[in-house]
Design a protein around this motif. Sequence first.
Motif, PDB file in Angstrom:
ATOM      1  N   UNK A 255      10.666  -2.194 -10.139  1.00 17.81           N
ATOM      2  CA  UNK A 255      11.734  -3.181 -10.294  1.00 17.81           C
ATOM      3  C   UNK A 255      12.521  -3.257  -8.989  1.00 17.81           C
ATOM      4  N   UNK A 256      13.518  -4.127  -8.978  1.00 17.45           N
ATOM      5  CA  UNK A 256      14.448  -4.064  -7.855  1.00 17.45           C
ATOM      6  C   UNK A 256      15.520  -3.043  -8.221  1.00 17.45           C
ATOM      7  N   UNK A 257      16.349  -2.697  -7.271  1.00 14.87           N
ATOM      8  CA  UNK A 257      17.322  -1.628  -7.493  1.00 14.87           C
ATOM      9  C   UNK A 257      18.481  -2.037  -8.394  1.00 14.87           C
ATOM     10  N   UNK A 258      18.612  -3.334  -8.673  1.00 15.86           N
ATOM     11  CA  UNK A 258      19.710  -3.806  -9.511  1.00 15.86           C
ATOM     12  C   UNK A 258      19.438  -3.647 -11.008  1.00 15.86           C
ATOM     13  N   UNK A 259      18.208  -3.368 -11.387  1.00 20.30           N
ATOM     14  CA  UNK A 259      17.859  -3.261 -12.797  1.00 20.30           C
ATOM     15  C   UNK A 259      18.415  -1.964 -13.370  1.00 20.30           C
ATOM     16  N   UNK A 260      19.077  -2.086 -14.523  1.00 18.56           N
ATOM     17  CA  UNK A 260      19.635  -0.924 -15.207  1.00 18.56           C
ATOM     18  C   UNK A 260      18.585  -0.362 -16.161  1.00 18.56           C
TER      19      UNK A 260
ATOM     20  N   UNK B 136      11.021  -9.735 -10.392  1.00 18.28           N
ATOM     21  CA  UNK B 136      12.287  -9.003 -10.354  1.00 18.28           C
ATOM     22  C   UNK B 136      13.401  -9.704 -11.131  1.00 18.28           C
ATOM     23  N   UNK B 137      13.335 -11.019 -11.246  1.00 16.44           N
ATOM     24  CA  UNK B 137      14.407 -11.739 -11.956  1.00 16.44           C
ATOM     25  C   UNK B 137      14.378 -11.457 -13.461  1.00 16.44           C
ATOM     26  N   UNK B 138      13.246 -10.991 -13.981  1.00 17.44           N
ATOM     27  CA  UNK B 138      13.149 -10.647 -15.396  1.00 17.44           C
ATOM     28  C   UNK B 138      13.671  -9.221 -15.578  1.00 17.44           C
TER      29      UNK B 138
ATOM     30  N   UNK C  70      13.282  -2.165  -1.065  1.00 17.95           N
ATOM     31  CA  UNK C  70      13.841  -2.962  -2.163  1.00 17.95           C
ATOM     32  C   UNK C  70      13.259  -2.584  -3.515  1.00 17.95           C
ATOM     33  N   UNK C  71      12.133  -1.888  -3.516  1.00 21.99           N
ATOM     34  CA  UNK C  71      11.455  -1.529  -4.765  1.00 21.99           C
ATOM     35  C   UNK C  71      11.986  -0.217  -5.323  1.00 21.99           C
TER      36      UNK C  71
ATOM     37  N   UNK D 255       0.828  -1.206   0.000  1.00 23.48           N
ATOM     38  CA  UNK D 255       0.000   0.000   0.000  1.00 23.48           C
ATOM     39  C   UNK D 255       0.865   1.259   0.000  1.00 23.48           C
ATOM     40  N   UNK D 256       1.985   1.212   0.732  1.00 21.44           N
ATOM     41  CA  UNK D 256       2.875   2.378   0.805  1.00 21.44           C
ATOM     42  C   UNK D 256       3.451   2.711  -0.572  1.00 21.44           C
ATOM     43  N   UNK D 257       3.935   1.696  -1.287  1.00 20.91           N
ATOM     44  CA  UNK D 257       4.509   1.923  -2.621  1.00 20.91           C
ATOM     45  C   UNK D 257       3.414   2.325  -3.599  1.00 20.91           C
TER      46      UNK D 257
END
Length: 187
Positions: free
Chosen positions: A151-156, A123-125, A174-175, A26-28
């Motif tokens: 996404x997660x923070x690792x996505x470019x 997130x893995x995609x 994490x989002x 809900x927060x995001x």
Amino acid sequence: MRVIAGKFGGRRLTAVPGMKTRPTTDKVKEAMFSMIGPYFDGGQVLDLFAGTGGLGIEAVSRGCDQAYLVDKQRQAQLTITTNIAVTKAPDQFTLQRGTAEAALATFAAAKQQFDLIFLDPPYRFKIIGDLLSKFSELDLVNDQAVIVAETDQAVDLTTIPAGYEFVKTHDYGLSHVTVWRYQREVD
């Protein structure tokens, strides 16, 4: 989990059982809608990896006309159906069962275009850039459409196809939420 604001505000939504989906908190969700709205004057919404259907339901609650909710997982489809029923406005929602790729082909064949698109793939995609290219290629986005990716923070997300203007981004734990606006090229 609930609808935060608008005509369905306060209604409880069901989560997908099991660990195969990761619902937007809900927060995001509230932060996303603060970034892009918070309210709308009509429009067509696509929630491509819908999970619970919560983002599309929230968009319709806040003024969008119609939401298309896509998911290939059976449990998610059942949950989306339950959550649509909570709105008591089933005519404003279309559940598209199947893969994102199949749904996009169906929408393209129907010449469907969207004003607001939510992308929250597993997130893995790492497919956000590919999806944006596909939207343009299939003519699925209206001029000035807003695209929101979680996404997660690792996505470019630095290499984005032409036609998409970066609007803003923000981290929520994490989002990572990123917003673009589509600018149709003029011939």
